[in-house]
Motif scaffolding. Structure first.
Motif, PDB file in Angstrom:
ATOM      1  N   ALA A 162       0.861  -1.194   0.000  1.00  0.00           N
ATOM      2  CA  ALA A 162       0.000   0.000   0.000  1.00  0.00           C
ATOM      3  C   ALA A 162       0.891   1.235   0.000  1.00  0.00           C
ATOM      4  O   ALA A 162       2.003   1.232   0.563  1.00  0.00           O
ATOM      5  CB  ALA A 162      -0.905  -0.016   1.221  1.00  0.00           C
ATOM      6  N   PHE A 163       0.394   2.322  -0.589  1.00  0.00           N
ATOM      7  CA  PHE A 163       1.215   3.523  -0.737  1.00  0.00           C
ATOM      8  C   PHE A 163       0.534   4.741  -0.118  1.00  0.00           C
ATOM      9  O   PHE A 163      -0.695   4.798  -0.008  1.00  0.00           O
ATOM     10  CB  PHE A 163       1.481   3.796  -2.228  1.00  0.00           C
ATOM     11  CG  PHE A 163       2.170   2.675  -2.946  1.00  0.00           C
ATOM     12  CD1 PHE A 163       3.516   2.437  -2.765  1.00  0.00           C
ATOM     13  CD2 PHE A 163       1.442   1.831  -3.782  1.00  0.00           C
ATOM     14  CE1 PHE A 163       4.154   1.395  -3.416  1.00  0.00           C
ATOM     15  CE2 PHE A 163       2.068   0.779  -4.449  1.00  0.00           C
ATOM     16  CZ  PHE A 163       3.426   0.567  -4.259  1.00  0.00           C
ATOM     17  N   THR A 164       1.366   5.676   0.277  1.00  0.00           N
ATOM     18  CA  THR A 164       0.871   6.965   0.752  1.00  0.00           C
ATOM     19  C   THR A 164       1.578   8.073  -0.028  1.00  0.00           C
ATOM     20  O   THR A 164       2.777   7.940  -0.358  1.00  0.00           O
ATOM     21  CB  THR A 164       1.121   7.140   2.266  1.00  0.00           C
ATOM     22  OG1 THR A 164       0.585   8.384   2.693  1.00  0.00           O
ATOM     23  CG2 THR A 164       2.600   7.120   2.604  1.00  0.00           C
ATOM     24  N   LYS A 187       3.763   2.290   2.516  1.00  0.00           N
ATOM     25  CA  LYS A 187       3.451   2.417   3.937  1.00  0.00           C
ATOM     26  C   LYS A 187       4.292   1.453   4.767  1.00  0.00           C
ATOM     27  O   LYS A 187       4.475   0.290   4.384  1.00  0.00           O
ATOM     28  CB  LYS A 187       1.966   2.145   4.181  1.00  0.00           C
ATOM     29  CG  LYS A 187       1.053   3.211   3.614  1.00  0.00           C
ATOM     30  CD  LYS A 187      -0.415   2.893   3.915  1.00  0.00           C
ATOM     31  CE  LYS A 187      -1.331   3.981   3.390  1.00  0.00           C
ATOM     32  NZ  LYS A 187      -2.769   3.681   3.654  1.00  0.00           N
ATOM     33  N   GLY A 188       4.781   1.945   5.899  1.00  0.00           N
ATOM     34  CA  GLY A 188       5.583   1.126   6.799  1.00  0.00           C
ATOM     35  C   GLY A 188       7.044   1.062   6.426  1.00  0.00           C
ATOM     36  O   GLY A 188       7.831   0.410   7.140  1.00  0.00           O
ATOM     37  N   LEU A 189       7.442   1.710   5.356  1.00  0.00           N
ATOM     38  CA  LEU A 189       8.844   1.683   4.949  1.00  0.00           C
ATOM     39  C   LEU A 189       9.656   2.562   5.903  1.00  0.00           C
ATOM     40  O   LEU A 189       9.310   3.723   6.127  1.00  0.00           O
ATOM     41  CB  LEU A 189       8.964   2.199   3.515  1.00  0.00           C
ATOM     42  CG  LEU A 189      10.223   1.840   2.728  1.00  0.00           C
ATOM     43  CD1 LEU A 189      10.314   0.326   2.530  1.00  0.00           C
ATOM     44  CD2 LEU A 189      10.211   2.546   1.375  1.00  0.00           C
ATOM     45  N   SER A 234       9.643  -1.243  -1.180  1.00  0.00           N
ATOM     46  CA  SER A 234      10.515  -2.329  -0.737  1.00  0.00           C
ATOM     47  C   SER A 234      10.914  -3.186  -1.937  1.00  0.00           C
ATOM     48  O   SER A 234      10.245  -3.170  -2.989  1.00  0.00           O
ATOM     49  CB  SER A 234       9.792  -3.181   0.300  1.00  0.00           C
ATOM     50  OG  SER A 234       8.669  -3.815  -0.304  1.00  0.00           O
ATOM     51  N   PRO A 235      11.991  -3.975  -1.826  1.00  0.00           N
ATOM     52  CA  PRO A 235      12.403  -4.843  -2.944  1.00  0.00           C
ATOM     53  C   PRO A 235      11.287  -5.783  -3.410  1.00  0.00           C
ATOM     54  O   PRO A 235      11.088  -5.973  -4.626  1.00  0.00           O
ATOM     55  CB  PRO A 235      13.584  -5.630  -2.365  1.00  0.00           C
ATOM     56  CG  PRO A 235      14.152  -4.718  -1.327  1.00  0.00           C
ATOM     57  CD  PRO A 235      12.974  -4.012  -0.722  1.00  0.00           C
ATOM     58  N   GLY A 236      10.539  -6.363  -2.462  1.00  0.00           N
ATOM     59  CA  GLY A 236       9.457  -7.284  -2.848  1.00  0.00           C
ATOM     60  C   GLY A 236       8.361  -6.576  -3.613  1.00  0.00           C
ATOM     61  O   GLY A 236       7.865  -7.088  -4.635  1.00  0.00           O
ATOM     62  N   THR A 237       7.956  -5.417  -3.168  1.00  0.00           N
ATOM     63  CA  THR A 237       6.890  -4.676  -3.837  1.00  0.00           C
ATOM     64  C   THR A 237       7.375  -4.132  -5.180  1.00  0.00           C
ATOM     65  O   THR A 237       6.620  -4.109  -6.169  1.00  0.00           O
ATOM     66  CB  THR A 237       6.397  -3.525  -2.934  1.00  0.00           C
ATOM     67  OG1 THR A 237       5.910  -4.080  -1.710  1.00  0.00           O
ATOM     68  CG2 THR A 237       5.300  -2.732  -3.601  1.00  0.00           C
TER      69      THR A 237
END
Length: 339
Positions: A162-164, A187-189, A234-237
């Motif tokens: 998810a993004f902000t 989010k959460g990065l 993130s790398p996964g996303t």
């Protein structure tokens, strides 16, 4: 005047002024050598006679004036009592007046000392407060300082997906074609989204970037229409979004322009840790290269290779992976139009 001592009472003064102070023959009983007057013999015998000799000489005089001496001694006793009383009155007056004056002086002295001490304490306290060194609040690191730092991040991190959007907007140079872009952060990065947005804006509007010569201007927006969205993930996303456009970023943990979507993906691991090709001392330049390279793809530019030994690498060269092609090695470079 309040400080004067009270005089003797009238009855004591009269005792000295009347004829009763004289004996019956009119003789002054206090005169030197008068019969019955007390002798002031020196205890050390300085008159040349000892006490026994003096007593022997006085016996005839005392016998001759026994009757007269008795009355004289009577009056002498009365007079001595009067003198003693007067002295007592005087001393009493001094005692009565003395403590009041001393008390006032003492109070004034004490009050003065108290005021001085109080003023001294207040004054010293104020001076100490003014002169005491104050610890300034630590200054936040500058943009330039933060851009040179590496940040910890797991190379295998896969975030929420998810993004902000980073709030706010920034105008570009205002010259040439205006492109609107938005900055999103997953989010959460555990990275600073505002720093990332500032870096994107400053990089794209630098004259060494894709707006060189006034050909383009890049405006950051946080709402409304955007020509593309620069996304820190993130790398996964990042891998998931790049795969949507047929690109595999997992082999070298790289970034991509997911051309089939609105997103230009910046791999958070590379943003945080950089690459061996640039080294730890060129983190700022590496981050500028990441932005220019992926936005270059969005603008239609393809990969390039190093063409000359020792030359600056083309910004569209895959510099995260290597600096050498066909045995020719270039130097790392962040700009499409380096000076």
């Amino acid at each position: 005047m309040g400080g004067l001592m009270p005089g003797p009472r009238k009855e004591y003064v009269d005792a000295f002024d009347t004829s009763e102070a004289l004996d019956c023959d009119g003789e002054d009983v206090f005169a030197a050598g008068a019969p019955g007057a007390p002798r002031r013999a020196r205890a050390d015998g300085a008159d040349g006679m000892d006490a026994d000799a003096d007593e022997g000489e006085d016996e005839p005089q005392e016998a001759a004036g026994a009757a007269k001496g008795g009355k004289g001694r009577t009056f002498t006793g009365v007079a001595a009592a009067a003198v003693t009383t007067v002295l007592a009155v005087v001393v009493a007056g001094q005692v009565a007046n003395g403590p009041q004056q001393d008390s006032g002086n003492s109070a004034r002295a004490q009050g003065g000392a108290d005021r001085t001490d109080a003023a001294g304490d207040d004054g010293n306290g104020e001076r100490a407060a003014r002169s005491a060194p104050t610890t300034p609040a630590p200054k936040a690191p500058s943009y330039g300082a933060l851009m040179t730092r590496k940040f910890p991040l797991d190379p295998k991190l896969s975030g929420s997906g998810a993004f902000t959007t980073v709030p706010g907007q920034d105008k570009g140079t205002g010259r040439g074609r205006v492109l609107r872009y938005r900055v999103d952060v997953e989010k959460g990065l555990p990275l600073d989204g505002k720093l990332f947005a500032e870096a994107v804006h400053k990089t794209l509007n630098d004259d060494r970037s894709w707006g060189h010569g006034g050909t383009r201007s890049f405006d950051r927006v946080s709402s409304g229409r955007a020509d593309f969205v620069i996304t820190l993930a993130s790398p996964g996303t990042t891998a998931k979004w790049c795969l949507k456009s047929g690109l595999d970023t997992t082999q070298d943990n790289v970034s991509c322009d997911s051309a089939s979507t609105e997103r230009v993906m910046i791999n958070a691991y590379r943003w945080a840790q950089g690459a061996k090709t640039f080294g730890d001392d060129k983190m700022h330049a590496y981050r500028q290269m990441l932005i220019n390279h992926e936005v270059g793809h969005r603008l239609g530019n393809n990969h390039e290779i190093c063409s000359r030994q020792g030359a600056l690498a083309p910004v569209m060269m895959q510099q995260t992976k290597f600096l050498t092609t066909d045995g020719v090695t270039c130097r790392p470079n962040a700009w499409p139009y380096p000076r």
